[in-house]
Design a protein around this motif. Structure first.
Motif, PDB file in Angstrom:
ATOM      1  N   LEU A 175      -4.341  12.299  -2.914  1.00 42.42           N
ATOM      2  CA  LEU A 175      -3.685  13.391  -2.086  1.00 42.42           C
ATOM      3  C   LEU A 175      -2.149  13.763  -2.707  1.00 42.42           C
ATOM      4  CD1 LEU A 175      -3.841  14.552   1.036  1.00 42.42           C
ATOM      5  CD2 LEU A 175      -2.183  13.024   1.402  1.00 42.42           C
ATOM      6  N   CYS A 235      -4.924  10.426   9.452  1.00 40.48           N
ATOM      7  CA  CYS A 235      -5.466   9.865   8.350  1.00 40.48           C
ATOM      8  C   CYS A 235      -6.250   8.469   8.990  1.00 40.48           C
ATOM      9  CB  CYS A 235      -4.486   9.172   7.502  1.00 40.48           C
ATOM     10  SG  CYS A 235      -5.265   8.277   6.167  1.00 40.48           S
ATOM     11  N   PHE A 243      -7.646   6.063   7.444  1.00 42.41           N
ATOM     12  CA  PHE A 243      -7.506   4.723   6.650  1.00 42.41           C
ATOM     13  C   PHE A 243      -5.970   4.107   6.609  1.00 42.41           C
ATOM     14  CE2 PHE A 243     -10.838   7.548   4.817  1.00 42.41           C
ATOM     15  CZ  PHE A 243     -11.974   6.490   5.182  1.00 42.41           C
ATOM     16  N   LEU A 250      -1.045   7.134   5.232  1.00 44.87           N
ATOM     17  CA  LEU A 250      -0.048   7.863   5.384  1.00 44.87           C
ATOM     18  C   LEU A 250       1.206   7.348   6.271  1.00 44.87           C
ATOM     19  CD1 LEU A 250      -1.626  11.389   5.632  1.00 44.87           C
ATOM     20  CD2 LEU A 250      -0.109  10.907   3.888  1.00 44.87           C
ATOM     21  N   CYS A 305      -5.471   5.657   0.144  1.00 44.83           N
ATOM     22  CA  CYS A 305      -6.096   7.137   0.400  1.00 44.83           C
ATOM     23  C   CYS A 305      -7.494   7.048  -0.462  1.00 44.83           C
ATOM     24  CB  CYS A 305      -5.016   8.148  -0.150  1.00 44.83           C
ATOM     25  SG  CYS A 305      -5.998   9.780  -0.255  1.00 44.83           S
ATOM     26  N   THR A 306      -8.463   7.579   0.456  1.00 44.31           N
ATOM     27  CA  THR A 306      -9.901   7.623   0.013  1.00 44.31           C
ATOM     28  C   THR A 306     -10.129   9.048  -0.524  1.00 44.31           C
ATOM     29  OG1 THR A 306     -10.750   8.027   2.038  1.00 44.31           O
ATOM     30  CG2 THR A 306     -10.849   5.868   1.230  1.00 44.31           C
ATOM     31  N   CYS A 345     -10.512  11.647   1.448  1.00 40.82           N
ATOM     32  CA  CYS A 345     -11.489  12.132   2.483  1.00 40.82           C
ATOM     33  C   CYS A 345     -11.073  13.575   2.852  1.00 40.82           C
ATOM     34  CB  CYS A 345     -11.559  11.334   3.499  1.00 40.82           C
ATOM     35  SG  CYS A 345     -10.004  11.486   4.834  1.00 40.82           S
ATOM     36  N   GLY A 346      -9.760  13.755   2.866  1.00 44.27           N
ATOM     37  CA  GLY A 346      -9.221  15.336   3.361  1.00 44.27           C
ATOM     38  C   GLY A 346      -8.823  15.689   4.592  1.00 44.27           C
ATOM     39  N   CYS A 395      -6.490  14.777   6.518  1.00 46.42           N
ATOM     40  CA  CYS A 395      -5.392  15.132   7.058  1.00 46.42           C
ATOM     41  C   CYS A 395      -4.815  16.406   6.577  1.00 46.42           C
ATOM     42  CB  CYS A 395      -4.287  14.042   6.244  1.00 46.42           C
ATOM     43  SG  CYS A 395      -4.557  14.392   4.446  1.00 46.42           S
TER      44      CYS A 395
HETATM   45 FE1  SF4 Z   1      -5.611   9.710   4.582  1.00 48.61          FE
HETATM   46 FE2  SF4 Z   1      -8.019  11.381   3.774  1.00 48.61          FE
HETATM   47 FE3  SF4 Z   1      -5.297  12.277   3.778  1.00 48.61          FE
HETATM   48 FE4  SF4 Z   1      -6.043  10.334   2.178  1.00 48.61          FE
HETATM   49  S1  SF4 Z   1      -7.075  12.427   2.218  1.00 48.61           S
HETATM   50  S2  SF4 Z   1      -4.068  10.447   3.128  1.00 48.61           S
HETATM   51  S3  SF4 Z   1      -7.438   9.007   3.106  1.00 48.61           S
HETATM   52  S4  SF4 Z   1      -6.651  11.640   5.598  1.00 48.61           S
END
Ligand code: SF4
Ligand code: FAD
Ligand code: SF4
Length: 399
Positions: free
Chosen positions: A4, A21, A23, A26, A40-41, A43-44, A46
């Motif tokens: 990210l 988030c 996970f 953040l 951070c995985t 996942c998108g 956020c």
């Molecule tokens: Fe969290 Fe997903 Fe954003 Fe990464 S992309 S910070 S895992 S919500």
């Protein structure tokens, strides 16, 4: 390195992404600006929460577009409960084998659980060339987090081009979690899977717009191409215990201390109908006219040793529980014999039963669409025909 990207100049420190988030990756730093950790995985989840568009995942998109050709092979997830694999997984393996052969590639099965090595051998018998076996106490019972993280890590490491899961309750849950973390597409509840010869893309067919059309969906820009398929859509393959394959042991990626959920107990629901495995189903629709109208249906099913099904109209009317519903929004069934009584045969009902080996329709309307797919049709009043059939079978079967 976390994937990210945070534009520190744009961030206004509102904290919306921190709560979004799943996970816990953040947080806000001492200057009240968002920072991302290694958790951070990508996942998108956020990104859309940020009111000033300060978040992006440029590396993920770039990497996936560039590396798409590196993805090879067909994978299936083998669902198990208490050390017993579900038949839906072997249906997936059978179809996965066909797709792998069409692509000239290998079929890999992913077996997750505890004390489940025997399932890895079964997977080879059902067509897998290779099995990833992750055997760990944390995977003894299904939980989304450890299962999804495990599969995501395997996909990142070995890069399959196609990943199939059964559309069971667990499969639906897991597929969504894995696809989101991998930033790829997922077609749920497919009724057909094939390979497009010109592009080698997976053609994923499923009902759309309330079942009125069949849509064929492709996933050209992201990998793996993921799909779930409902029970009984594909035929059960015949296992070959002499087949040879490779078992690769992999490690679980989450320790018990990292897993938020705990399974306290399993309670098996008494009297649960198992339509998917029934060899004979006698179904009633709006034509049975009320809950008591299911009595002759039940009697016929009992004499034949079958299960009772229903159309959505009968379920919506409250005449019989949802567990009996056959069709697009109910169960998909593939029995040897399906007897439809007082069911018109709407496309959404057909979607759940038209691959039954023998279909018998009993309906007083000779124009009812069910007769178009029925192998045998009886035009008449079900309240006369069904008891007569029950009586005849009772005599014939000495019951
Ligand atoms: Fe969290 Fe997903 Fe954003 Fe990464 S992309 S910070 S895992 S919500
Ligand atoms: P009807 O269409 O009303 O048919 C009743 C039939 O009974 C008629 O053909 C009539 O001639 C016959 N009949 C009446 N009396 C007698 C008698 N005495 N003897 C013999 N025949 C008699 N439907 C499902 O079944 N499963 C689903 O999963 C499903 N999912 C859906 C999802 C969506 C998004 C939508 C929009 C619809 C869905 N439906 C589903 C509903 C579907 O469109 C039909 O409305 C439903 O299947 C009709 O049920 P039926 O055949 O019992 O009733
Ligand atoms: Fe900053 Fe956007 Fe996160 Fe708010 S949502 S803290 S503005 S990155």
């Amino acid at each position: 390195m976390a994937l990210l990207e945070i534009n520190r100049k744009e961030c206004i420190g509102c904290g919306a992404c921190v709560t979004a988030c799943p996970f816990g990756a953040l947080s806000l730093d001492s200057e009240n600006i968002a920072v991302v950790s290694e958790a951070c995985t990508a996942c998108g989840a956020c990104i859309s929460e940020c009111p000033v568009e300060a978040l992006s995942l440029p590396q993920v998109k770039k990497a996936e577009v560039e590396d798409i050709s590196a993805y090879r092979g067909v994978w299936v997830w083998v669902e198990q409960f208490r050390g017993e694999a579900g038949s839906i997984s072997w249906e997936m393996a059978g179809q996965g084998r066909k797709l792998a052969d069409q692509l000239g590639t290998t079929l890999t099965a992913c077996v997750l659980g505890h004390n489940v090595e025997h399932i890895a051998h079964e997977a080879i018998a059902y067509g897998a060339d290779r099995v990833f076996l992750v055997d760990d106490p944390t995977l003894a019972v299904y939980r989304t987090d450890p299962y999804a993280r495990c599969l995501v890590e395997l996909v990142r490491k070995y890069k399959p081009e196609i990943f199939l899961l059964g559309a069971s309750s667990r499969g639906r849950d897991l597929a969504g979690a894995v696809a989101t973390q991998l930033y790829t597409g997922l077609t749920a509840d497919c009724t057909g899977l094939d390979i497009e010869p010109e592009t080698n893309l997976l053609l994923q067919t499923r009902p759309a717009f309330g079942g009125n059309i069949m849509a064929t969906i492709k996933c050209p820009n992201h990998r793996p191409q993921m799909a779930t398929v409902r029970h009984r859509v594909f035929e059960m393959p015949v296992p070959d215990p002499t087949r040879q394959g490779q078992i690769v042991r992999e490690k679980a990626v989450m320790g018990e201390e990292d897993i938020a959920s705990k399974v306290v107990d399993f309670i098996v629901q008494e009297g649960e109908v198992n339509l998917a495995d029934a060899k004979i189903i006698v179904s009633g629709g709006r034509g049975v006219k009320g809950p008591e109208g299911f009595e002759p249906i039940r009697e016929l099913a009992e004499v034949l040793g079958g299960a009772v099904g229903a159309s959505r109209a009968a379920v919506d009317a409250g005449w019989i529980p949802y567990a009996h519903q056959v069709g697009q929004t109910g169960r998909t069934v593939r029995p040897d014999l399906y007897i439809a009584c007082g069911i018109s045969g709407a496309i959404q009902h057909q979607a759940g039963m038209k691959t039954s080996k023998v279909i018998v329709a009993i309906n007083k309307d000779p124009e009812a669409p069910i007769f178009q797919i029925a192998h045998y049709g009886i035009v008449g009043d079900l309240f006369k025909v069904v008891p007569a059939l029950t009586e005849a079978f009772r005599k014939r079967l000495n019951k």
